[in-house]
Write a protein that holds these residues in place. Structure first.
Motif, mmCIF file in Angstrom:
data_model
loop_
_atom_site.group_PDB
_atom_site.id
_atom_site.type_symbol
_atom_site.label_atom_id
_atom_site.label_comp_id
_atom_site.label_asym_id
_atom_site.label_seq_id
_atom_site.Cartn_x
_atom_site.Cartn_y
_atom_site.Cartn_z
ATOM 1 N N ASP A 1 -8.741 4.578 -1.179
ATOM 2 C CA ASP A 1 -9.663 3.904 -2.109
ATOM 3 C C ASP A 1 -9.032 3.586 -3.472
ATOM 4 O O ASP A 1 -9.695 3.726 -4.504
ATOM 5 C CB ASP A 1 -10.926 4.762 -2.337
ATOM 6 N N VAL B 1 -1.143 2.327 4.740
ATOM 7 C CA VAL B 1 -2.354 2.308 5.569
ATOM 8 C C VAL B 1 -2.271 1.235 6.659
ATOM 9 O O VAL B 1 -2.631 1.463 7.809
ATOM 10 C CB VAL B 1 -3.588 2.104 4.658
ATOM 11 N N CYS C 1 0.856 -1.194 0.000
ATOM 12 C CA CYS C 1 0.000 0.000 0.000
ATOM 13 C C CYS C 1 0.888 1.239 0.000
ATOM 14 O O CYS C 1 1.702 1.427 0.915
ATOM 15 C CB CYS C 1 -0.901 0.010 1.240
ATOM 16 N N ARG D 1 -5.974 -1.258 -4.680
ATOM 17 C CA ARG D 1 -4.834 -2.104 -5.024
ATOM 18 C C ARG D 1 -4.809 -3.381 -4.189
ATOM 19 O O ARG D 1 -4.694 -4.485 -4.708
ATOM 20 C CB ARG D 1 -3.556 -1.289 -4.797
#
Ligand code: SF4
Ligand code: SF4
Length: 460
Positions: free
Chosen positions: A67, A46, A42, A70
């Protein structure tokens, strides 16, 4: 040329974790223990920065995720999903929707215009302001410098009564009396809030914000205390009690005062004016089917500013209430037909939730608008109305720092100002004063429906 009105913005981070539209659901069961988990890829880190806000019991996963999908697409066992956040779905109500509230939060935090991506996927008409479109034909012909560059578009409007003709004395001097007029650089004033947690901090945030923007915040006579006195040049005192209780010094420092509609309103206007001849007096009227006639009578008696107020959903009083844009249009056109519209200032408020509503109400005949709930939303209000019931505020608004609150309000107004410039530029109009009543540059769903379908089914 006067200097351009520019609103300085600065990032004003949220005090509480945002309630976001979607949340992440990541199952552990069935995990294949891949050598490199998609969570590590990410780009916003996150998962690595994940934490729990123990004050609100909210997982940071939901509010930090951008959003991009992935991780959702790349997990080989499909263990990561994104779902609609149930807390988001229940924000506000049918009018103050989650999309409107979260849009206000974004603008207040960043001062930027929310952009929803390529194209518009929603319906082309709806109730209220959504049944109106503006003519943006000039958008295909942007000027070289653009509306935020050298091109000058004024958003200044006047509050007060205007003289329709000038009389000159024998030496060429103007002898017609000039009623007091106040200029505001943005066609927005801050209204009394319909509900809010108690205390001085919220009104102080509004007053700080009004001062920074060069506009006004309406404050009840009963709420005036030492803390708000220094803001009197940017406050509109609403006479909600005995006008005799207003001391002369207070009246002399005020530039605008608001009084309730009713018998004796004009007499009170004259009395206040006799104590301060430079005072602009606004009359606050609840919008109703009687408003056009009442407005005509008041203008004939000498009223100078009428503040027409609908409820928080933009509806007037009475059975089968009309929406504010319909009734304001009627009042404006009624006064135009009587030949007296230009003498007075019409302010409209109630149900204005977005920058486009401001422009649309001006097109329907308002000189300027008043806002309330968006100011609370700017300070993270969730429009839950718990404070109305005397229950504690989930975002502790009673404890807000007025400096932070005013920064958020200034950011919100900067975003609305930019959007107003976009609309004016796209309509080829160079000042907000000229937008007033430009109904020929707008389309109304009801009119189109009538025109298109009126002849259907009729025999020739
Ligand atoms: S959807 Fe994108 S931003 Fe959100 S957690 Fe997954 S990889 Fe990160
Ligand atoms: S979040 Fe709820 S309780 Fe707090 S100010 Fe807003 S409506 Fe009132």
């Amino acid at each position: 040329m006067p200097p351009k009105y520019h609103i300085e913005t600065s990032q004003a981070p949220n005090r509480f974790q945002k309630i976001t539209r979607s949340g992440i659901i990541a199952w552990e069961e069935g995990c294949l223990k891949c050598a490199r988990c998609v969570k590590k890829d990410c780009v916003y880190q996150v998962y690595e920065k994940r934490n729990l806000d123990d004050r609100q019991m909210l997982d940071s996963l939901d509010s930090v995720c951008m959003d991009c999908f992935r991780c959702v697409q790349n997990c080989p066992n499909r263990l990561i999903h994104k779902g609609l956040n149930p807390s988001y779905k229940v924000l506000g109500d049918h009018y103050w929707t989650p999309e409107i509230i979260s849009g206000l939060w974004f603008q207040a935090e960043s001062g930027r215009i929310p952009v929803s991506g390529a194209g518009y996927g929603g319906p082309f008409s709806g109730p209220g302001f959504d049944a109106m479109w503006t003519d943006m034909s000039e958008i295909v012909r942007p000027t070289r410098d653009g509306i935020h560059g050298r091109e000058y578009i004024s958003t200044t409007v006047d509050i007060g009564r205007k003289v329709m003709s000038l009389e000159f004395g024998p030496d060429g001097e103007i002898i017609s009396p000039a009623p007091p007029l106040v200029e505001i650089p943005l066609p927005v004033i801050f209204d009394i809030l319909p509900w809010s947690p108690p205390g001085d901090r919220i009104p102080l945030s509004l007053l700080y914000g009004a001062r920074a923007l060069g506009t006004f915040a309406i404050i009840r006579q009963s709420a005036i205390n030492n803390a708000v006195r220094e803001f009197l040049p940017n406050a509109i005192i609403y006479v909600d009690g005995n006008p005799g209780g207003l001391n002369t010094q207070l009246l002399r420092s005020a530039r605008i005062i608001e009084i309730p509609d009713g018998e004796g309103a004009i007499a009170l206007q004259e009395r206040l004016r006799s104590m301060n001849p430079d005072l602009v007096v606004m009359i606050r009227m609840k919008l109703s089917p009687k408003t056009p006639e009442q407005a005509l009578t008041l203008v004939a008696q000498g009223a100078e500013v009428l503040h027409l107020v609908a409820d928080e959903y933009g509806l007037e009083e009475g059975k089968d209430p009309l929406f504010i844009k319909e009734r304001l249009k009627e009042v404006h056109l009624y006064l135009v037909n009587k030949g007296i519209r230009d003498q007075i200032t019409l302010l409209g408020g109630g149900g204005i939730a977005m920058a486009e509503h401001m422009a649309k109400l001006i097109i329907c005949g308002a000189d300027a608008i008043s806002i309330d709930i968006p100011l609370l939303a700017a300070m993270e209000c969730r429009v839950c109305r718990r404070c109305k019931e005397g229950i504690s505020c989930p975002v502790e608004l009673d404890d807000v720092d007025p400096v932070w609150g005013s920064l958020r309000i200034v950011n919100l107004m900067a975003a609305w100002h930019s959007q107003l410039l976009e609309i004016l530029g796209a309509m080829g109009i160079r000042e907000a004063r000229r937008l007033r009543g430009e109904m020929g540059r707008a389309m109304f769903f009801e009119d189109l429906e009538r025109e298109i379908f009126a002849t259907m089914g009729k025999r020739g």
